[in-house]
Design a protein around this motif. Structure first.
Motif, PDB file in Angstrom:
ATOM      1  N   GLU A   1      -2.515  -6.744   1.865  1.00 26.63           N
ATOM      2  CA  GLU A   1      -3.471  -7.843   1.943  1.00 26.63           C
ATOM      3  C   GLU A   1      -4.906  -7.328   1.978  1.00 26.63           C
ATOM      4  O   GLU A   1      -5.801  -7.878   1.293  1.00 26.63           O
ATOM      5  CB  GLU A   1      -3.193  -8.681   3.190  1.00 26.63           C
ATOM      6  CG  GLU A   1      -4.098  -9.912   3.305  1.00 26.63           C
ATOM      7  CD  GLU A   1      -3.766 -10.772   4.518  1.00 26.63           C
ATOM      8  OE1 GLU A   1      -2.758 -10.452   5.184  1.00 26.63           O
ATOM      9  OE2 GLU A   1      -4.499 -11.730   4.774  1.00 26.63           O
ATOM     10  N   ALA A   2      -5.113  -6.246   2.703  1.00 31.34           N
ATOM     11  CA  ALA A   2      -6.464  -5.668   2.794  1.00 31.34           C
ATOM     12  C   ALA A   2      -6.909  -5.119   1.450  1.00 31.34           C
ATOM     13  O   ALA A   2      -8.076  -5.286   1.039  1.00 31.34           O
ATOM     14  CB  ALA A   2      -6.478  -4.565   3.851  1.00 31.34           C
ATOM     15  N   GLU A   3      -6.013  -4.463   0.748  1.00 27.40           N
ATOM     16  CA  GLU A   3      -6.344  -3.915  -0.567  1.00 27.40           C
ATOM     17  C   GLU A   3      -6.617  -5.018  -1.570  1.00 27.40           C
ATOM     18  O   GLU A   3      -7.497  -4.899  -2.432  1.00 27.40           O
ATOM     19  CB  GLU A   3      -5.207  -3.018  -1.043  1.00 27.40           C
ATOM     20  CG  GLU A   3      -5.082  -1.727  -0.241  1.00 27.40           C
ATOM     21  CD  GLU A   3      -3.844  -0.927  -0.613  1.00 27.40           C
ATOM     22  OE1 GLU A   3      -2.834  -1.572  -0.968  1.00 27.40           O
ATOM     23  OE2 GLU A   3      -3.866   0.306  -0.522  1.00 27.40           O
ATOM     24  N   ASN A   4      -5.847  -6.109  -1.493  1.00 22.85           N
ATOM     25  CA  ASN A   4      -6.091  -7.252  -2.372  1.00 22.85           C
ATOM     26  C   ASN A   4      -7.482  -7.827  -2.160  1.00 22.85           C
ATOM     27  O   ASN A   4      -8.188  -8.171  -3.121  1.00 22.85           O
ATOM     28  CB  ASN A   4      -5.033  -8.336  -2.131  1.00 22.85           C
ATOM     29  CG  ASN A   4      -3.698  -7.999  -2.769  1.00 22.85           C
ATOM     30  OD1 ASN A   4      -3.645  -7.263  -3.748  1.00 22.85           O
ATOM     31  ND2 ASN A   4      -2.620  -8.540  -2.230  1.00 22.85           N
ATOM     32  N   LYS A   5      -7.893  -7.948  -0.905  1.00 23.32           N
ATOM     33  CA  LYS A   5      -9.229  -8.475  -0.597  1.00 23.32           C
ATOM     34  C   LYS A   5     -10.306  -7.546  -1.138  1.00 23.32           C
ATOM     35  O   LYS A   5     -11.339  -7.999  -1.657  1.00 23.32           O
ATOM     36  CB  LYS A   5      -9.387  -8.640   0.913  1.00 23.32           C
ATOM     37  CG  LYS A   5      -8.542  -9.781   1.488  1.00 23.32           C
ATOM     38  CD  LYS A   5      -8.762  -9.900   2.992  1.00 23.32           C
ATOM     39  CE  LYS A   5      -7.950 -11.068   3.571  1.00 23.32           C
ATOM     40  NZ  LYS A   5      -8.128 -11.197   5.042  1.00 23.32           N
ATOM     41  N   GLU A   6     -10.042  -6.243  -1.042  1.00 23.47           N
ATOM     42  CA  GLU A   6     -11.025  -5.272  -1.531  1.00 23.47           C
ATOM     43  C   GLU A   6     -11.200  -5.387  -3.037  1.00 23.47           C
ATOM     44  O   GLU A   6     -12.333  -5.406  -3.561  1.00 23.47           O
ATOM     45  CB  GLU A   6     -10.585  -3.856  -1.169  1.00 23.47           C
ATOM     46  CG  GLU A   6     -11.532  -2.774  -1.674  1.00 23.47           C
ATOM     47  CD  GLU A   6     -11.026  -1.378  -1.386  1.00 23.47           C
ATOM     48  OE1 GLU A   6     -11.591  -0.422  -1.945  1.00 23.47           O
ATOM     49  OE2 GLU A   6     -10.057  -1.242  -0.600  1.00 23.47           O
ATOM     50  N   VAL A   7     -10.064  -5.477  -3.765  1.00 24.37           N
ATOM     51  CA  VAL A   7     -10.128  -5.603  -5.216  1.00 24.37           C
ATOM     52  C   VAL A   7     -10.810  -6.914  -5.599  1.00 24.37           C
ATOM     53  O   VAL A   7     -11.645  -6.959  -6.516  1.00 24.37           O
ATOM     54  CB  VAL A   7      -8.707  -5.532  -5.825  1.00 24.37           C
ATOM     55  CG1 VAL A   7      -8.757  -5.850  -7.312  1.00 24.37           C
ATOM     56  CG2 VAL A   7      -8.103  -4.165  -5.586  1.00 24.37           C
ATOM     57  N   TYR A   8     -10.501  -7.986  -4.898  1.00 24.10           N
ATOM     58  CA  TYR A   8     -11.086  -9.288  -5.195  1.00 24.10           C
ATOM     59  C   TYR A   8     -12.600  -9.245  -5.014  1.00 24.10           C
ATOM     60  O   TYR A   8     -13.375  -9.779  -5.850  1.00 24.10           O
ATOM     61  CB  TYR A   8     -10.469 -10.349  -4.284  1.00 24.10           C
ATOM     62  CG  TYR A   8     -11.022 -11.732  -4.505  1.00 24.10           C
ATOM     63  CD1 TYR A   8     -11.965 -12.270  -3.626  1.00 24.10           C
ATOM     64  CD2 TYR A   8     -10.608 -12.497  -5.590  1.00 24.10           C
ATOM     65  CE1 TYR A   8     -12.482 -13.541  -3.845  1.00 24.10           C
ATOM     66  CE2 TYR A   8     -11.128 -13.758  -5.820  1.00 24.10           C
ATOM     67  CZ  TYR A   8     -12.064 -14.288  -4.937  1.00 24.10           C
ATOM     68  OH  TYR A   8     -12.576 -15.538  -5.160  1.00 24.10           O
ATOM     69  N   ALA A   9     -13.051  -8.592  -3.961  1.00 22.78           N
ATOM     70  CA  ALA A   9     -14.497  -8.489  -3.714  1.00 22.78           C
ATOM     71  C   ALA A   9     -15.178  -7.682  -4.806  1.00 22.78           C
ATOM     72  O   ALA A   9     -16.266  -8.038  -5.289  1.00 22.78           O
ATOM     73  CB  ALA A   9     -14.732  -7.850  -2.347  1.00 22.78           C
ATOM     74  N   LEU A  10     -14.543  -6.600  -5.247  1.00 25.57           N
ATOM     75  CA  LEU A  10     -15.125  -5.771  -6.302  1.00 25.57           C
ATOM     76  C   LEU A  10     -15.148  -6.512  -7.641  1.00 25.57           C
ATOM     77  O   LEU A  10     -16.044  -6.307  -8.476  1.00 25.57           O
ATOM     78  CB  LEU A  10     -14.338  -4.468  -6.431  1.00 25.57           C
ATOM     79  CG  LEU A  10     -14.493  -3.481  -5.252  1.00 25.57           C
ATOM     80  CD1 LEU A  10     -13.546  -2.307  -5.409  1.00 25.57           C
ATOM     81  CD2 LEU A  10     -15.937  -2.985  -5.168  1.00 25.57           C
ATOM     82  N   MET A  11     -14.156  -7.366  -7.891  1.00 27.42           N
ATOM     83  CA  MET A  11     -14.151  -8.160  -9.114  1.00 27.42           C
ATOM     84  C   MET A  11     -15.352  -9.097  -9.164  1.00 27.42           C
ATOM     85  O   MET A  11     -15.920  -9.333 -10.242  1.00 27.42           O
ATOM     86  CB  MET A  11     -12.844  -8.968  -9.194  1.00 27.42           C
ATOM     87  CG  MET A  11     -11.597  -8.121  -9.503  1.00 27.42           C
ATOM     88  SD  MET A  11     -10.058  -9.039  -9.276  1.00 27.42           S
ATOM     89  CE  MET A  11     -10.312 -10.397 -10.403  1.00 27.42           C
ATOM     90  N   GLN A  12     -15.720  -9.626  -8.033  1.00 27.13           N
ATOM     91  CA  GLN A  12     -16.880 -10.518  -7.981  1.00 27.13           C
ATOM     92  C   GLN A  12     -18.186  -9.754  -8.153  1.00 27.13           C
ATOM     93  O   GLN A  12     -19.159 -10.285  -8.697  1.00 27.13           O
ATOM     94  CB  GLN A  12     -16.887 -11.282  -6.650  1.00 27.13           C
ATOM     95  CG  GLN A  12     -15.744 -12.293  -6.534  1.00 27.13           C
ATOM     96  CD  GLN A  12     -15.796 -13.063  -5.230  1.00 27.13           C
ATOM     97  OE1 GLN A  12     -16.065 -12.473  -4.175  1.00 27.13           O
ATOM     98  NE2 GLN A  12     -15.540 -14.363  -5.295  1.00 27.13           N
ATOM     99  N   GLN A  13     -18.187  -8.506  -7.720  1.00 27.45           N
ATOM    100  CA  GLN A  13     -19.414  -7.708  -7.794  1.00 27.45           C
ATOM    101  C   GLN A  13     -19.575  -7.028  -9.155  1.00 27.45           C
ATOM    102  O   GLN A  13     -20.694  -6.832  -9.630  1.00 27.45           O
ATOM    103  CB  GLN A  13     -19.401  -6.640  -6.697  1.00 27.45           C
ATOM    104  CG  GLN A  13     -19.401  -7.210  -5.282  1.00 27.45           C
ATOM    105  CD  GLN A  13     -19.236  -6.128  -4.240  1.00 27.45           C
ATOM    106  OE1 GLN A  13     -19.442  -4.947  -4.515  1.00 27.45           O
ATOM    107  NE2 GLN A  13     -18.867  -6.523  -3.023  1.00 27.45           N
TER     108      GLN A  13
END
Length: 268
Positions: free
Chosen positions: A22-34
């Protein structure tokens, strides 16, 4: 941040496959937005997988893409932020190649397994066939011998010579069926015990005046022959037949102390 190295790390494929925490998913999601490059890479991967499963309808594919964008929080106005790449790094051909390789490997493994099983079955069949051929030949040989013996027993021209036990071997007996035309005898030795280790029965043709023994050979297969009937060539003008116990290999002259059975041919 080295975006290229991040994309090539394989983490985005794991993200699409749902294999991250779950933590890794959130990290990837944040980077996709950036970073639009990361977003585009994720969309390319998703698109390749969707095209790989082309069995679904085009409308389902479009709905899937729209759902992906909606899930990622991008609306129609955000599309302008996505950097277009003319040739995606991960296209459907790449994933099709992976799938084909897996299918090919599984197919080869199945083929090898089937070939090994087939070879094993063939060897088993060949072994059984050889054994059956041996048994058939053995049965045929026994049948031929039985037919021959029956014809001999029914032939009125066959001379029968009973051999009685001698001296300390009085309980033993044997019988000769002499076919003078074919110059052979059939010797029934069912009344003899198995010879001791290292010893063998030897058969003799005798003329009585003067007493002259001629060896007809040794019964080397005595213990292995269930019928205890032996066909032996006899070109001699025999007046009697005898059986002695001799050392393995036989003797040049009979050992009279080991004379088991003796029978005189009846005068015609």
């Amino acid at each position: 941040m080295d975006i290229k190295a991040y994309i090539e790390s394989g983490i985005l494929e794991l993200y699409v496959a749902g294999a991250l925490s779950e933590a890794e998913n959130k990290e990837v999601y944040a980077l996709m937005q950036q970073h639009p490059e990361i977003l585009q890479e994720v969309l390319d991967i998703e698109l390749a997988i969707v095209e790989l499963t082309a069995s679904v309808s085009q409308s389902t594919t479009r709905k899937s893409l729209e759902l992906i964008k909606k899930t990622l929080g991008f609306n129609g106005t955000d599309d302008a932020k996505v950097i277009s790449i003319a040739k995606p790094k991960y296209n459907w051909i790449t994933y099709t190649g992976w799938a084909a390789s897996i299918i090919l490997a599984v197919g080869l493994l199945w083929t090898v397994t089937q070939n090994n099983q087939l070879k094993s079955n063939i060897q088993t069949v060949e072994t059984q066939k050889s054994q059956l051929e041996i048994e058939i030949e053995f049965a045929k040989t026994n049948l031929d011998k039985a037919k021959t013996l029956i014809s001999v027993l029914r032939d009125e021209n066959i001379t029968q010579v009973p051999l009685t036990g001698q001296g300390p071997f009085a309980a033993t007996y044997a019988k000769v069926y002499w076919d003078t035309n074919a110059k052979r005898i059939f010797l029934d030795v069912d009344g003899l015990p198995d010879p001791p280790q290292g010893m063998v029965y030897q058969v003799w043709s005798l003329t009585l005046n003067p007493l002259t023994p001629v060896s007809l050979g040794t019964l080397d297969q005595f213990t292995t022959d269930d019928n205890k009937i032996f066909e032996i060539a006899n070109p001699n003008q025999s007046e009697a037949f005898g059986i002695t116990l001799e050392p393995a290999g036989g003797s040049a002259s009979p050992t009279m102390e080991q004379l088991y059975t003796l029978g005189v041919v009846a005068s015609s």
